[in-house]
Motif scaffolding. Structure first.
Motif, short mmCIF file in Angstrom:
data_model
loop_
_atom_site.label_atom_id
_atom_site.label_comp_id
_atom_site.label_asym_id
_atom_site.label_seq_id
_atom_site.Cartn_x
_atom_site.Cartn_y
_atom_site.Cartn_z
N ASP A 134 -1.54 74.55 58.14
CA ASP A 134 -1.67 75.43 59.13
C ASP A 134 -2.50 76.74 58.94
O ASP A 134 -2.91 77.59 59.75
CB ASP A 134 -0.35 75.64 60.05
CG ASP A 134 -0.28 74.34 61.00
OD1 ASP A 134 -1.12 73.60 61.30
OD2 ASP A 134 0.86 74.21 61.69
N LEU A 135 -2.23 76.96 57.54
CA LEU A 135 -2.72 78.35 57.14
C LEU A 135 -4.03 78.38 56.10
O LEU A 135 -4.28 79.37 55.56
CB LEU A 135 -1.40 78.90 56.34
CG LEU A 135 -0.02 78.97 56.99
CD1 LEU A 135 1.00 79.43 56.18
CD2 LEU A 135 0.00 79.81 58.30
N GLN A 136 -4.40 77.20 55.96
CA GLN A 136 -5.58 77.13 55.07
C GLN A 136 -6.99 77.78 55.19
O GLN A 136 -7.59 78.49 54.44
CB GLN A 136 -6.06 75.70 54.65
CG GLN A 136 -5.05 74.84 54.06
CD GLN A 136 -5.03 73.33 54.15
OE1 GLN A 136 -5.96 72.87 54.77
NE2 GLN A 136 -4.30 72.65 53.23
N ASP A 145 -12.95 84.32 47.64
CA ASP A 145 -13.38 84.24 46.33
C ASP A 145 -12.36 83.06 45.71
O ASP A 145 -12.65 82.60 44.74
CB ASP A 145 -13.32 85.28 45.34
CG ASP A 145 -14.34 86.16 45.82
OD1 ASP A 145 -15.51 85.90 46.18
OD2 ASP A 145 -14.33 87.62 45.41
N ALA A 146 -11.54 82.60 46.44
CA ALA A 146 -10.43 81.44 46.37
C ALA A 146 -11.23 80.32 46.67
O ALA A 146 -11.85 80.19 47.70
CB ALA A 146 -9.25 81.75 46.89
N ALA A 147 -10.95 79.09 45.86
CA ALA A 147 -11.15 78.00 46.36
C ALA A 147 -10.23 77.15 46.72
O ALA A 147 -9.47 76.50 46.15
CB ALA A 147 -11.95 76.97 45.00
N VAL A 148 -9.86 77.08 48.17
CA VAL A 148 -9.03 76.63 48.95
C VAL A 148 -9.17 75.13 49.13
O VAL A 148 -10.05 74.58 49.83
CB VAL A 148 -8.76 77.16 50.38
CG1 VAL A 148 -7.35 76.76 51.11
CG2 VAL A 148 -8.49 78.67 50.17
N ILE A 149 -8.13 74.44 48.58
CA ILE A 149 -8.32 72.90 48.75
C ILE A 149 -7.51 72.45 49.59
O ILE A 149 -6.29 72.69 49.73
CB ILE A 149 -7.71 72.09 47.38
CG1 ILE A 149 -8.51 72.80 46.29
CG2 ILE A 149 -8.13 70.82 47.29
CD1 ILE A 149 -9.99 72.59 46.06
N ARG A 150 -8.06 71.51 50.66
CA ARG A 150 -7.40 71.00 51.81
C ARG A 150 -6.58 69.96 51.62
O ARG A 150 -6.96 69.00 50.55
CB ARG A 150 -8.49 70.73 53.02
CG ARG A 150 -8.44 71.91 53.81
CD ARG A 150 -9.48 73.10 53.27
NE ARG A 150 -9.95 74.31 54.16
CZ ARG A 150 -10.64 75.19 53.90
NH1 ARG A 150 -10.83 75.36 52.51
NH2 ARG A 150 -10.69 76.10 54.93
N PRO A 204 -1.61 63.43 50.09
CA PRO A 204 -1.90 64.24 51.29
C PRO A 204 -0.70 65.06 51.76
O PRO A 204 0.68 64.38 51.68
CB PRO A 204 -2.53 63.22 52.25
CG PRO A 204 -1.84 62.06 51.80
CD PRO A 204 -1.86 61.91 50.34
N GLN A 205 -0.89 66.08 52.60
CA GLN A 205 0.39 66.81 52.93
C GLN A 205 0.78 65.97 54.23
O GLN A 205 1.89 65.73 54.23
CB GLN A 205 -0.28 68.20 53.43
CG GLN A 205 -0.60 69.00 52.30
CD GLN A 205 -0.89 70.44 53.03
OE1 GLN A 205 -0.54 70.95 53.96
NE2 GLN A 205 -1.67 71.25 52.20
#
Length: 309
Positions: A134-136, A145-150, A204-205
């Motif tokens: 929910d926060l990604q 600049d961060a690489a957010v991985i889902r 997976p989450q």
């Protein structure tokens, strides 16, 4: 002995803190019982000596930052309301201590919205990271600049480790124990904690059991409860319909309306998900297929091919 330092912020979530702390505490007990060095010492630091949690219980903390070495870990549990308007910010000294610990070769980690603290300390720029699903989007917006991985449980990039929501802190901590002491000790810790399975970071989450549970049909939830508990067994549609008190046709229609699936397809997804976990832990396709209820590996191979397509 390694220091495991939890950096506490106001309104932190108890399970974010307690789950990971329990892993390291149990690991120390297991090591001690085997005659080895306990190897972990837990400490809690904050700007104030008493920190209120989101669940209403206050916890005590040291206010002086400890002297840390390269083998030591600093972990930031998540907190309620991480958005721009409601989330707490690290003090300048906290952010500096986090950054300097990593710069000197130490490891930093976060659970859930604790990733925002690592971002505030400048530790996410150019690195892979994750947080609660929910926060990604908010994390990616605030730290471009961060690489957010889902949809993964945890990520590791250059001694910066981030995990998803709440209970995934247990998975992250078990992973760190496995890296240091081997998977056998981590498995023993998981067993002592009665954790069903030690999950990999790329799991997976939201499992299949969760992804298809957002509907409001009591009938379908009852059938899913039965399938969840017995997915390795043959569950004929007439048996499921009789147990739910509706006709086969009504059950099939309601199940499709609620989940987009048939009961058999839902069961197959559960089997596939469990089989993939077993394969990831080193099982062969054939043994995984048998373990989840398939007569042989052919159906599992077809399901895996369809999921990859």
């Amino acid at each position: 002995m390694s220091e495991v330092v939890f950096l506490l912020v106001p309104k932190l979530h108890l399970l974010d803190l307690a789950g990971a702390a329990q892993v390291f505490s149990t690991a120390a007990d297991v090591l001690s019982d085997s005659g080895a060095s306990p190897d972990y010492r837990l400490r809690y630091v904050a700007d104030e000596p008493e920190v209120a949690t989101a669940q209403g219980l206050s916890v005590n903390a040291e206010t002086m930052w400890p002297q840390l070495g390269t083998d030591d870990l600093v972990m930031v549990p998540g907190w309620r309301s991480p958005g721009t308007a409601g989330g707490p910010r690290l003090s300048a000294s906290q952010a500096r201590n986090l950054f300097e610990h990593h710069r000197r070769g130490g490891t930093v980690a976060s659970v859930c919205s604790g990733a925002f603290a690592l971002g505030q300390a400048g530790l996410l720029d150019g690195r892979r990271c994750t947080t609660h699903h929910d926060l990604q989007e908010e994390l990616a917006r605030r730290f471009p600049d961060a690489a957010v991985i889902r949809d993964v449980l945890y990520t590791e990039d250059d001694r910066v480790i981030t995990s998803a929501g709440i209970a995934s802190g247990i998975d992250l901590a078990l992973h760190l124990v496995a890296v240091r002491h081997g998977p056998a000790l981590a498995a023993k810790v998981a067993r002592e904690m009665v954790v069903y399975a030690r999950r990999n970071g790329d799991d997976p989450q939201a499992s299949a059991m969760l992804r298809h549970r957002s509907h409001l049909s009591d009938t379908v939830h009852r059938v899913q409860d039965r399938i969840d508990a017995q997915f390795t067994k043959a569950l004929p549609l007439p048996e499921l319909a009789a147990a739910s008190g509706v006709s086969q046709r009504t059950l099939t229609r309601r199940f499709a309306e609620a989940t987009g699936l048939t009961p058999l397809r839902y069961q197959s997804l559960l089997r596939l998900e469990r089989a993939e976990h077993l394969i990831g832990q080193g099982a062969t396709v054939e043994s995984a297929a048998r373990a989840v209820g398939f007569a042989d590996a052919r159906m599992l191979r077809r399901l895996r091919a369809g999921a990859a397509a």
